[in-house]
Structures are given as structure tokens and as C-alpha cells.
Design a protein around this motif. Structure first.
Motif, PDB file in Angstrom:
ATOM      1  N   GLU A  70       8.601 -11.771  -1.052  1.00 18.87           N
ATOM      2  CA  GLU A  70       7.940 -12.314  -0.024  1.00 18.87           C
ATOM      3  C   GLU A  70       7.372 -13.605  -0.402  1.00 18.87           C
ATOM      4  N   SER A 125       0.659  -1.249  -0.169  1.00 15.22           N
ATOM      5  CA  SER A 125      -0.115  -0.076   0.007  1.00 15.22           C
ATOM      6  C   SER A 125       0.710   1.221  -0.048  1.00 15.22           C
ATOM      7  N   THR A 172      -4.483  -2.445   9.436  1.00 14.71           N
ATOM      8  CA  THR A 172      -3.130  -2.542   9.791  1.00 14.71           C
ATOM      9  C   THR A 172      -2.773  -1.362  11.008  1.00 14.71           C
ATOM     10  N   SER A 207      -6.659  -4.156   3.989  1.00 16.55           N
ATOM     11  CA  SER A 207      -7.353  -4.806   4.977  1.00 16.55           C
ATOM     12  C   SER A 207      -8.066  -3.643   5.885  1.00 16.55           C
TER      13      SER A 207
HETATM   14  C1  F6R Z   1       2.527  -7.522   0.280  1.00 15.44           C
HETATM   15  C2  F6R Z   1       1.541  -6.825   1.252  1.00 15.44           C
HETATM   16  C3  F6R Z   1       1.844  -6.091   2.534  1.00 15.44           C
HETATM   17  C4  F6R Z   1       0.514  -5.215   2.675  1.00 15.44           C
HETATM   18  C5  F6R Z   1       0.841  -4.219   4.022  1.00 15.44           C
HETATM   19  C6  F6R Z   1      -0.201  -3.381   4.230  1.00 15.44           C
HETATM   20  O1  F6R Z   1       2.188  -8.068  -0.758  1.00 15.44           O
HETATM   21  O2  F6R Z   1       0.440  -7.491   1.162  1.00 15.44           O
HETATM   22  O3  F6R Z   1       2.997  -5.469   2.433  1.00 15.44           O
HETATM   23  O4  F6R Z   1       0.538  -4.391   1.784  1.00 15.44           O
HETATM   24  O5  F6R Z   1       0.817  -5.353   5.063  1.00 15.44           O
HETATM   25  O6  F6R Z   1      -1.393  -3.896   4.461  1.00 15.44           O
HETATM   26  P1  F6R Z   1      -2.758  -3.158   4.359  1.00 15.44           P
HETATM   27  O7  F6R Z   1      -2.614  -2.820   2.722  1.00 15.44           O
HETATM   28  O8  F6R Z   1      -3.867  -4.310   4.545  1.00 15.44           O
HETATM   29  O9  F6R Z   1      -2.844  -2.045   5.144  1.00 15.44           O
END
Ligand code: F6R
Length: 612
Positions: free
Chosen positions: A492, A307, A356, A353
């Protein structure tokens, strides 16, 4: 992280819990456990995936109409069976599952140990169940009130569900900082970390708010109090999620399915928002804050991981199109470094999500300092959309593969529209220019479709890269964040060490890494810096690096230099991340498969990072 699920009603609880845990496994897969209420509470725990638990429990009686289940992402204590949830009171009559971190657990534990409690695990969670037990012992309160009172002693984050042998008609759930949703069936209730375990049984849900404790009673239904003992009225909402979106639908992995869903998810993220014929763009969330946004002195984007890469793309977009100064901040740094935020600053938080922890904390900080905070989130009803003043959802649908793919392109799609809306509203682009952008934006889903057809070629490229231990990804301009994202995807899920760099930065250090063993993925599409990129590729070739190029259809010059290349459709530079990221997602997918890695559940990771 961690996934929690619970059921109370007249069906067999165990199959519902197991299916729910499988849906929630993206949140953590270090261990799994369930507790079922039979004549007494029966528990099954296993380290590893939910499948291990299933295999183990299949030899036993798993009957019962009330139960709780947990899939763990270890924070305190190794991922073994002892540390697996549920955890129990001393008399084994109360079982508890928890997602989050109890920050003052050491102090609480010391006190409880002094009072004679024995601890079996290294978890912070076990403290909670003994604390509830202690409150009940001292006060003779009902279990519900004992949970409520105990939670007043706790600092940190939690979503918990409590099951008790002495209260066979009840479940108790509570939340602070970790998500929790209650499914409302007919004479039955479901509890889960998100709606995915619930959707096939009911569309009616109640999202639990911070510091709320919920009593689920088979006879009396749902009642909610805050931990400060204030009554709350449950607000029942209807879910819009579709069950098919949670299945693999014939694909070998969720990640592959989600990569292939992008023409649709990008389309869905603009549906009803743009009208190229009229040259019009509509973003409801922005309208309410029109004056603040158009007068913003600067915009600060904050996010984590993928993100954050979408935020970097937004930096280029907003500065280019809306001529507003932009800063991009890792939420985890922003929240702790006393940032200067002035009135007139706007903060935009981006999160798939919506849960975070670092991003949520950054939002709270920005709000405290008086900023207007917008959110760009995928999960409807999650914490970030509720914590922000306004925002725009990405309509990517549930993303289950731990490596983010369709959520990234959906974020970029929404951020592009926000930049266009702001530019047009401020007058930095006129209606004719807006209309031209919108026509191009509408063409993106079919161009992504075309980019997906490179899969066979990408797989050939993957075969060469799969044995490498390192890789570099280079890009300039809009392709720089894409290079970062490509490198993150590779590391990853395939565990190859990969770095993304602005191509021109190579000569300031990283070029020392290049030799005949170093695969260098270059994003060399036709854009303002194409010629410069050619020079950078030559620098790599001169040091015998292997060049794997992503080029625009019809390219000649880069193809002549590259060891292998992938052609993608042409589009305006501002929209190019939506297309150039596609072959990089496919590349990491194939490399990971070839290396025998678990594509959907890479080691040590979890999808929703609800701890700091
Ligand atoms: C990488 C990935 C993570 C998320 C990060 C933020 O493929 O999925 O780097 O982008 O943990 O998560 P969100 O977008 O849910 O805040």
C-alpha cells in the motif's frame, strides 16, 4: 471518505478551514475546495492536495467569517476541479459539501434535468444541492426545512454542510452513515468529519446521529431535528483528544511517528485493565455481557484490511486461550452472503476509524440476526462503538498515516486481553496462567522499544528490497497474519506487489514464483513451528530466493540460511505479533521512502473508508 469542515463565528474562516482540511486530508486527497461567504459566496477549488488549493487561493481575497471546506476521495467523477466540492445551486446562492454516496442520484438527476436543472459535474453530490433548491422553490420552506425534506428523497450515505447567501447567520448540517461532529465554541461553531479540526478551538462537541439535521444559527445556537421532523436535544460531550497527538512532533512522517509511538499506545491499551500482581484483568465492556460471552457457541470476527489481520491474530488467541470456535470474516463479504448466525453467536467488529462502511453494515446485519455484537475501535464516539452493544476501545490515539501501524498493535493488545479475560472467566486458563500472561504482556512495551532499535538494520534490508517489483512474506501460526500484514504494508505504501502466505502453503503453488529476484521475508521467530519454518526457508533457498528473516534474539539456525536478518526480543508465541510486526512496518516505511512514494498519503487510498 472525503473530509468536510465548516466554520461560523467571528474569526476569519479561511485559515480554520484550511488547517481543518489539512488535518482531514487523510480521508482523501483527490481535490480540495472551500466556499466563503463574503458579499456573495466565493469559491476556490483545485484538484490535488490541499496545498494546491492554498497556493491558488493565496492570490485572492479569502476574508469571511463563515465558510465550508472539503477534501475529496473521488467516487462519482474524475478528481478534477469541476467535480471538486463545494457544489452550487443554479443561482450560486447555496453551496454544499458532501461525504458519502447518494445511491439513487441517477433517478433524482433525471427528474431534476426534466425540471430544467443544469448539471456541471459528474458527481452524485450536485443532485443534493439542486434537490434542496427545488424543494425550496416549490414549498417556500426555510432552508433548514428544505434540506430536511430533500433528504427524505435520498437513499445512500451522507454527511453534508450547506451554506446559503440568503441565510448569512446559519449553517445547516446533516448526517446518515457518514460521520459528523459539531464543535461548540463561544458564539462560534465548527463542523467536521471528525474532531481533529476542532480540538484546538473547543473541547465541547455534539456528535450528529444518523438522519439528524442540524441548524447552526449564530443568534439562536444549535437545534436538531430528524429528517422525519422530530425535535432532538443536542447532547454536548467533552473531547479527550490532545492537540500534540495531531502533529508530527519532529518526525518526518506521521507513519514513522506512529510506529515509534507503539510502546506507549500498547501500554495505553492495557492501562487500568490488567494487574499482573493480583492476576486480574478488567474489561468493563465485557462484564456486562459476561454470560453471553462465556456461553458463546462461536465468535465471529469481522473487519477490513489491517483490522482483518488483527482479527486473524484474534482467531489464534481466542481458540488457544479461551477454547471457543472462531471465524474471521471480511465485513464486505459477510454483509452480502446471508451468513448463518445463531442465537448464542457473538460477533466482534474491529475497526480503527469506527466508520468503515462495510464493517458498519456487517454489524447491522449481525444485530438483525440476533447476535450480540461487540466492537474494538480506536476513535471514541465514532459510529461503530455507537452501533455495537458493548466493546473495548484501543487507546492508540489518533492515527493519521494512511497505513495503519499503531492501531494494529493496539487492536492486538486489546484482543489479547479479551481472549485472556474470556479464558480466565470460562476457566480454560487458571489464575496462575493468567498472571504469567499478564507479566509477559506488561513487558511488551519495552520489548517493542527494543524492536524499534532494529531500524538501522531494517533500513539496510530495505535498500536491497527497494528495487524489487514483487515480494513474498511467509509465516506460520501467529506469524501468518503478521506476514499478511507485512505484505499489505509494503504494497500500500511502496506499490511493490507483495503477498503474504502461510509458509507451508508455498509448495502448493506460490513456490513457482521464486527465483533469484524474489525477496522472501520470513517470520522465523522461536515458536512451536520453528523447525518447520526452517524447512520452508530451505525450500526457498534451494530455488535461489533471497531470504530476509525476522528471528528471535540469539537465533543461530535461521541466521545461517538468511541473506539478511533482524533480531527481535523473545516473548510467548501468543504475544509475538506485537513485536514481529514492528520491523515489517519499518521495512515498508523505508522501502516506500527509497522509492520516492508519499508515505502518509499513498495513491488511491483514504484512511476512513466510508463507502462500500
Ligand atoms: C491498511 C489500512 C486499511 C484499514 C481498513 C479498515 O493500512 O489502514 O486496510 O485497516 O481500511 O479500516 P478501519 O480499521 O478503520 O475499519
Amino acid at each position: 471518505m472525503c473530509g468536510i469542515v465548516a466554520y461560523i463565528g467571528s474569526r476569519e474562516a479561511y485559515p480554520i478551514l484550511i488547517k481543518g482540511l489539512e488535518r482531514l486530508e487523510y480521508r482523501g486527497y483527490d481535490s480540495a475546495g472551500v466556499a466563503l461567504l463574503q458579499s456573495e459566496i466565493k469559491v476556490f477549488k483545485k484538484s490535488g492536495k490541499v496545498q494546491e488549493l492554498k497556493d491558488y487561493a493565496s492570490k485572492y481575497d479569502t476574508s469571511g467569517n463563515i465558510g465550508i471546506g472539503h477534501t475529496r476521495w473521488a467516487t462519482h467523477g474524475e478528481p478534477n476541479e469541476v467535480n471538486a466540492h463545494p457544489h452550487f445551486s443554479s443561482d450560486n446562492k447555496i453551496a454544499l459539501i458532501h461525504n458519502g454516496i447518494i445511491e439513487n442520484y441517477a433517478v433524482l438527476k433525471e427528474e431534476l434535468v426534466k425540471r430544467g436543472y443544469e448539471f456541471h459535474s459528474e458527481t452524485d453530490t450536485e443532485v443534493l444541492v439542486h434537490l434542496i433548491e427545488e424543494v425550496q422553490k416549490n414549498t417556500k420552506l426555510s432552508l433548514f426545512d428544505a434540506v430536511r425534506v430533500a433528504l427524505n428523497e435520498v437513499t445512500g450515505a451522507y454527511a453534508i454542510v450547506v451554506l446559503s447567501e440568503d441565510n448569512p447567520q446559519q449553517l445547516i448540517a446533516a448526517r446518515k452513515g457518514s460521520p459528523l461532529v459539531i464543535g461548540m465554541g463561544k458564539d462560534e461553531f465548527f463542523v467536521a468529519s471528525d474532531a481533529t479540526p476542532i480540538i484546538e478551538y473547543t473541547n465541547n462537541v455534539v456528535y450528529v446521529d444518523d438522519e439528524e439535521v442540524v441548524l447552526i444559527d449564530l443568534k439562536d445556537g444549535l437545534s436538531i431535528k430528524t429528517i422525519a421532523n422530530q425535535e432532538k436535544t443536542p447532547y454536548v460531550q467533552e473531547l479527550e483528544m490532545k492537540l500534540e497527538t495531531l502533529e508530527k512532533g519532529g518526525y518526518e512522517h506521521f507513519m514513522l511517528k506512529e510506529i515509534y509511538e507503539q510502546p506507549r499506545s500498547i501500554y495505553d491499551s492495557m492501562r487500568g485493565r490488567i494487574d499482573s500482581k493480583r492476576g486480574d484483568i478488567y474489561l468493563g465492556g465485557m462484564l456486562e455481557y459476561k454470560n453471553i460471552l462465556t456461553q458463546a457457541n462461536r465468535i465471529i470476527f469481522t473487519a477490513c484490511g489491517t483490522s482483518w489481520h488483527a482479527a486473524l491474530v484474534a482467531e489464534y488467541l481466542f481458540e488457544d486461550i479461551a477454547r471457543v470456535p472462531v471465524e474471521v470474516e471480511y465485513a464486505s463479504e459477510f454483509r452480502y452472503r446471508n451468513p448463518v448466525i445463531n442465537q448464542g453467536d457473538v460477533v466482534i467488529a474491529i475497526s480503527q476509524s469506527g466508520e468503515t462502511a462495510d464493517t458498519l453494515a456487517a454489524i447491522e446485519l449481525a444485530k438483525q440476526k440476533g447476535a450480540t455484537v461487540l466492537g474494538v475501535c480506536n476513535v471514541v464516539g465514532s459510529s461503530i462503538p455507537r452501533a455495537t452493544h458493548a466493546g473495548a476501545y484501543t487507546h492508540a490515539g489518533p492515527e493519521i498515516g494512511v497505513a495503519s501501524t499503531k492501531a494494529f498493535t493496539a487492536q492486538v493488545t486489546v484482543l489479547t486481553q479479551m481472549a485472556l479475560w474470556l479464558g480466565y472467566t470460562k476457566g480454560t486458563i487458571n489464575q496462575a496462567k493468567l498472571a504469567r500472561y499478564l507479566v509477559e504482556l506488561e513487558a511488551i512495551p519495552s520489548k517493542v522499544e527494543e524492536a524499534l532499535k532494529t531500524d538501522v538494520e531494517v533500513e539496510k534490508m530495505a535498500r536491497i528490497i527497494a528495487d524489487s517489483e514483487n515480494a513474498l512474506y511467509l509465516g506460520r501460526g501467529y506469524n501468518f497474519p503478521v506476514a499478511l500484514e507485512g505484505a499489505l504494508k509494503l504494497k500500500e505504501i511502496s506499490y511493490i506487489h507483495a503477498e503474504g502466505y502461510p509458509a507451508a502453503e508455498m509448495k502448493h503453488g506460490p513456490i513457482a514464483l521464486i527465483d533469484e529476484n524474489m525477496p522472501v521475508v520470513v517470520l522465523a521467530t522461536k515458536n512451536a513451528q520453528y523447525e518447520k519454518m526452517i524447512s520452508n526457508i530451505q525450500e526457498v533457498k534451494a530455488r535461489k530466493g533471497k531470504v530476509f528473516a525476522i528471528v528471535t534474539k540469539g537465533d543461530v539456525a535461521v541466521k545461517e540460511m538468511a541473506d539478511r536478518w533482524i533480531e527481535i526480543p523473545d516473548c510467548p508465541e501468543e504475544l509475538s505479533p506485537l513485536i514481529s510486526s514492528i520491523p515489517l512496518q519499518l521495512l515498508s516505511y523505508h522501502v516506500a521512502l527509497m522509492r520516492g512514494c508519499n508515505v502518509d498519503q499513498p495513491r488511491n487510498l483514504a484512511k476512513s473508508v466510508t463507502v462500500e
